[in-house]
Motif scaffolding. Sequence first.
Motif, PDB file in Angstrom:
ATOM      1  N   ASP A  11       0.876  -1.186   0.000  1.00  0.00           N
ATOM      2  CA  ASP A  11       0.000   0.000   0.000  1.00  0.00           C
ATOM      3  C   ASP A  11       0.907   1.228   0.000  1.00  0.00           C
ATOM      4  O   ASP A  11       1.551   1.524   1.016  1.00  0.00           O
ATOM      5  CB  ASP A  11      -0.890  -0.024   1.250  1.00  0.00           C
ATOM      6  N   SER A  12       0.950   1.941  -1.128  1.00  0.00           N
ATOM      7  CA  SER A  12       1.846   3.104  -1.225  1.00  0.00           C
ATOM      8  C   SER A  12       1.570   4.127  -0.132  1.00  0.00           C
ATOM      9  O   SER A  12       2.479   4.840   0.299  1.00  0.00           O
ATOM     10  CB  SER A  12       1.710   3.761  -2.604  1.00  0.00           C
ATOM     11  N   GLY A  13       0.330   4.206   0.344  1.00  0.00           N
ATOM     12  CA  GLY A  13      -0.030   5.168   1.390  1.00  0.00           C
ATOM     13  C   GLY A  13       0.469   4.761   2.769  1.00  0.00           C
ATOM     14  O   GLY A  13       0.383   5.546   3.722  1.00  0.00           O
ATOM     15  N   GLY A  15      -0.620   2.691   5.049  1.00  0.00           N
ATOM     16  CA  GLY A  15      -1.547   2.399   6.152  1.00  0.00           C
ATOM     17  C   GLY A  15      -1.989   0.958   6.239  1.00  0.00           C
ATOM     18  O   GLY A  15      -2.366   0.487   7.308  1.00  0.00           O
ATOM     19  N   ALA A  16      -1.977   0.240   5.106  1.00  0.00           N
ATOM     20  CA  ALA A  16      -2.472  -1.147   5.087  1.00  0.00           C
ATOM     21  C   ALA A  16      -1.387  -2.042   4.469  1.00  0.00           C
ATOM     22  O   ALA A  16      -0.236  -1.633   4.309  1.00  0.00           O
ATOM     23  CB  ALA A  16      -3.770  -1.232   4.287  1.00  0.00           C
ATOM     24  N   GLY A  17      -1.773  -3.281   4.136  1.00  0.00           N
ATOM     25  CA  GLY A  17      -0.869  -4.180   3.406  1.00  0.00           C
ATOM     26  C   GLY A  17       0.464  -4.402   4.102  1.00  0.00           C
ATOM     27  O   GLY A  17       0.587  -4.317   5.325  1.00  0.00           O
ATOM     28  N   ILE A  18       1.476  -4.688   3.254  1.00  0.00           N
ATOM     29  CA  ILE A  18       2.840  -4.981   3.734  1.00  0.00           C
ATOM     30  C   ILE A  18       3.344  -3.946   4.733  1.00  0.00           C
ATOM     31  O   ILE A  18       3.984  -4.287   5.729  1.00  0.00           O
ATOM     32  CB  ILE A  18       3.803  -4.983   2.492  1.00  0.00           C
ATOM     33  N   GLN A  19       3.051  -2.664   4.427  1.00  0.00           N
ATOM     34  CA  GLN A  19       3.591  -1.597   5.285  1.00  0.00           C
ATOM     35  C   GLN A  19       3.015  -1.690   6.699  1.00  0.00           C
ATOM     36  O   GLN A  19       3.748  -1.585   7.693  1.00  0.00           O
ATOM     37  CB  GLN A  19       3.312  -0.223   4.663  1.00  0.00           C
ATOM     38  N   ALA A  20       1.699  -1.891   6.809  1.00  0.00           N
ATOM     39  CA  ALA A  20       1.077  -2.022   8.144  1.00  0.00           C
ATOM     40  C   ALA A  20       1.623  -3.254   8.854  1.00  0.00           C
ATOM     41  O   ALA A  20       1.879  -3.230  10.066  1.00  0.00           O
ATOM     42  CB  ALA A  20      -0.438  -2.130   8.006  1.00  0.00           C
ATOM     43  N   ASP A  21       1.814  -4.340   8.091  1.00  0.00           N
ATOM     44  CA  ASP A  21       2.282  -5.598   8.698  1.00  0.00           C
ATOM     45  C   ASP A  21       3.683  -5.433   9.297  1.00  0.00           C
ATOM     46  O   ASP A  21       3.935  -5.844  10.425  1.00  0.00           O
ATOM     47  CB  ASP A  21       2.314  -6.717   7.645  1.00  0.00           C
ATOM     48  N   LEU A  22       4.588  -4.820   8.517  1.00  0.00           N
ATOM     49  CA  LEU A  22       5.972  -4.673   9.003  1.00  0.00           C
ATOM     50  C   LEU A  22       6.036  -3.731  10.210  1.00  0.00           C
ATOM     51  O   LEU A  22       6.795  -3.964  11.148  1.00  0.00           O
ATOM     52  CB  LEU A  22       6.888  -4.177   7.875  1.00  0.00           C
ATOM     53  N   LYS A  23       5.211  -2.674  10.191  1.00  0.00           N
ATOM     54  CA  LYS A  23       5.192  -1.759  11.348  1.00  0.00           C
ATOM     55  C   LYS A  23       4.686  -2.493  12.589  1.00  0.00           C
ATOM     56  O   LYS A  23       5.196  -2.304  13.695  1.00  0.00           O
ATOM     57  CB  LYS A  23       4.302  -0.551  11.052  1.00  0.00           C
ATOM     58  N   THR A  24       3.679  -3.347  12.382  1.00  0.00           N
ATOM     59  CA  THR A  24       3.118  -4.106  13.510  1.00  0.00           C
ATOM     60  C   THR A  24       4.159  -5.084  14.062  1.00  0.00           C
ATOM     61  O   THR A  24       4.341  -5.196  15.278  1.00  0.00           O
ATOM     62  CB  THR A  24       1.851  -4.868  13.061  1.00  0.00           C
ATOM     63  N   PHE A  25       4.856  -5.783  13.162  1.00  0.00           N
ATOM     64  CA  PHE A  25       5.900  -6.724  13.619  1.00  0.00           C
ATOM     65  C   PHE A  25       6.944  -5.968  14.463  1.00  0.00           C
ATOM     66  O   PHE A  25       7.334  -6.406  15.545  1.00  0.00           O
ATOM     67  CB  PHE A  25       6.615  -7.399  12.434  1.00  0.00           C
ATOM     68  N   SER A  26       7.407  -4.813  13.951  1.00  0.00           N
ATOM     69  CA  SER A  26       8.438  -4.047  14.666  1.00  0.00           C
ATOM     70  C   SER A  26       7.942  -3.614  16.042  1.00  0.00           C
ATOM     71  O   SER A  26       8.686  -3.682  17.018  1.00  0.00           O
ATOM     72  CB  SER A  26       8.817  -2.786  13.886  1.00  0.00           C
ATOM     73  N   ALA A  27       6.694  -3.146  16.106  1.00  0.00           N
ATOM     74  CA  ALA A  27       6.152  -2.699  17.400  1.00  0.00           C
ATOM     75  C   ALA A  27       6.088  -3.849  18.403  1.00  0.00           C
ATOM     76  O   ALA A  27       6.078  -3.615  19.604  1.00  0.00           O
ATOM     77  CB  ALA A  27       4.768  -2.085  17.209  1.00  0.00           C
ATOM     78  N   HIS A  28       6.037  -5.091  17.897  1.00  0.00           N
ATOM     79  CA  HIS A  28       6.035  -6.259  18.780  1.00  0.00           C
ATOM     80  C   HIS A  28       7.446  -6.773  19.073  1.00  0.00           C
ATOM     81  O   HIS A  28       7.613  -7.818  19.710  1.00  0.00           O
ATOM     82  CB  HIS A  28       5.213  -7.405  18.150  1.00  0.00           C
ATOM     83  N   GLY A  29       8.470  -6.115  18.509  1.00  0.00           N
ATOM     84  CA  GLY A  29       9.841  -6.581  18.713  1.00  0.00           C
ATOM     85  C   GLY A  29      10.142  -7.842  17.930  1.00  0.00           C
ATOM     86  O   GLY A  29      10.985  -8.655  18.324  1.00  0.00           O
ATOM     87  N   VAL A  30       9.437  -8.034  16.795  1.00  0.00           N
ATOM     88  CA  VAL A  30       9.625  -9.221  15.947  1.00  0.00           C
ATOM     89  C   VAL A  30      10.258  -8.763  14.627  1.00  0.00           C
ATOM     90  O   VAL A  30       9.833  -7.740  14.061  1.00  0.00           O
ATOM     91  CB  VAL A  30       8.249  -9.901  15.703  1.00  0.00           C
ATOM     92  N   PHE A  31      11.253  -9.505  14.137  1.00  0.00           N
ATOM     93  CA  PHE A  31      11.916  -9.148  12.878  1.00  0.00           C
ATOM     94  C   PHE A  31      11.002  -9.516  11.699  1.00  0.00           C
ATOM     95  O   PHE A  31      10.599 -10.675  11.560  1.00  0.00           O
ATOM     96  CB  PHE A  31      13.253  -9.887  12.773  1.00  0.00           C
ATOM     97  N   GLY A  32      10.683  -8.521  10.847  1.00  0.00           N
ATOM     98  CA  GLY A  32       9.722  -8.746   9.765  1.00  0.00           C
ATOM     99  C   GLY A  32      10.382  -9.003   8.419  1.00  0.00           C
ATOM    100  O   GLY A  32      11.389  -8.383   8.073  1.00  0.00           O
ATOM    101  N   MET A  33       9.787  -9.944   7.655  1.00  0.00           N
ATOM    102  CA  MET A  33      10.219 -10.228   6.275  1.00  0.00           C
ATOM    103  C   MET A  33       8.987 -10.148   5.386  1.00  0.00           C
ATOM    104  O   MET A  33       7.862 -10.322   5.872  1.00  0.00           O
ATOM    105  CB  MET A  33      10.836 -11.619   6.197  1.00  0.00           C
ATOM    106  N   SER A  34       9.191  -9.915   4.065  1.00  0.00           N
ATOM    107  CA  SER A  34       8.007  -9.721   3.215  1.00  0.00           C
ATOM    108  C   SER A  34       8.152 -10.372   1.857  1.00  0.00           C
ATOM    109  O   SER A  34       9.229 -10.377   1.267  1.00  0.00           O
ATOM    110  CB  SER A  34       7.752  -8.227   3.028  1.00  0.00           C
ATOM    111  N   VAL A  35       7.021 -10.909   1.383  1.00  0.00           N
ATOM    112  CA  VAL A  35       6.884 -11.359  -0.003  1.00  0.00           C
ATOM    113  C   VAL A  35       5.790 -10.491  -0.610  1.00  0.00           C
ATOM    114  O   VAL A  35       4.634 -10.541  -0.161  1.00  0.00           O
ATOM    115  CB  VAL A  35       6.492 -12.857  -0.056  1.00  0.00           C
ATOM    116  N   ILE A  36       6.137  -9.677  -1.599  1.00  0.00           N
ATOM    117  CA  ILE A  36       5.156  -8.742  -2.165  1.00  0.00           C
ATOM    118  C   ILE A  36       4.434  -9.417  -3.337  1.00  0.00           C
ATOM    119  O   ILE A  36       5.066  -9.935  -4.260  1.00  0.00           O
ATOM    120  CB  ILE A  36       5.852  -7.431  -2.590  1.00  0.00           C
TER     121      ILE A  36
END
Length: 267
Positions: A11-13, A15-36
């Motif tokens: 989500d270029s904005g 707020g959702a999608g990969i970007q929201a997921d990675l921010k959520t992982f970081s806030a939990h102290g979890v290392f995030g990886m992504s497949v777009i």
Amino acid sequence: MKTALTIAGSDSGGGAGIQADLKTFSAHGVFGMSVITAVTAQNTKEVRGVQNIDVDIIRQQIEAIYDDLPVNAVKIGMLSSVEIIDTVSSSLKERKSQPIVLDPVMISKSGHSLLLPNAVKALIEKLVPLADIITPNVPEAEELTGIKIQTEEDMVTACKKICELGAANVLLKGGHLEGEPHDLFFNGENIHWFKGKRVHTKNTHGTGCTLSSAIAANLAKENDLYTAVKKAKQYISMAITHSLDIGKGHGPTHHFYELYQKAGYQQ
Ligand SMILES: Nc1ncnc2c1ncn2[C@@H]1O[C@H](COP(=O)(O)OP(=O)(O)OP(=O)(O)O)[C@@H](O)[C@H]1O
Ligand SMILES: Cc1ncc(CO)c(N)n1
């Protein structure tokens, strides 16, 4: 450090999608990886364009991660075509050992379709059986079951039907119904309501993505499923309470770690 993988659209904005997921992982102290799986041209108001990623490079992204890195949990979001669903399903089947959270993304908050109509059947046949939990909102559960959902009793009926389709566990989100946002958890035997308090805001872009990735992050940290959902519900309530009034449409949820620590969120 624990890790989590999101397989979803961009989500270029932010707020959702990969970007929201990675921010959520970081806030939990979890290392995030992504497949777009797709790139969307999107902001808080609208989805202007969608470019699906070629299935070869989707498969290669999954292989590159699993050949090298540990994966403690997976979250699946937007997969818009039958081909993409087939590719993700067959690649994950070869590797599966960690918990999988499936958010069956169909329509953006701004009303844009993110799943081709002919792909719903593939999602049910190929992804639902792989997932440890599926997290539909009310319109998605209606699409999966053919049941019109207007009351909490309808939610119970729909959850049972989704389990009959092969889901191990279901979290049916009640945010789209009137009244308080209560989510229904069904493990095939027992039901449990995760109760919420409605925050009166238009800034709810990416709430479903945030909730499902918070469940994945909590599973990566070895919480059992019930506890992972309970903590994720706490997290999304806070992320909506502190959501950002930016953009002219539905603003995004808030993910800053310090804020959650101050508010007493138990990771
Ligand atoms: N206004 C609100 N206040 C508090 N909690 C909410 C509110 N709206 C939704 N929720 C909760 O947020 C979570 C996400 O639910 P929602 O139904 O909004 O997901 P969604 O429609 O899949 O989101 P999106 O498609 O925008 O990512 C659920 O736990 C739901 O109960
Ligand atoms: C890329 C993407 N995934 C999911 C959603 C669901 O809201 C969205 N709006 N955009």
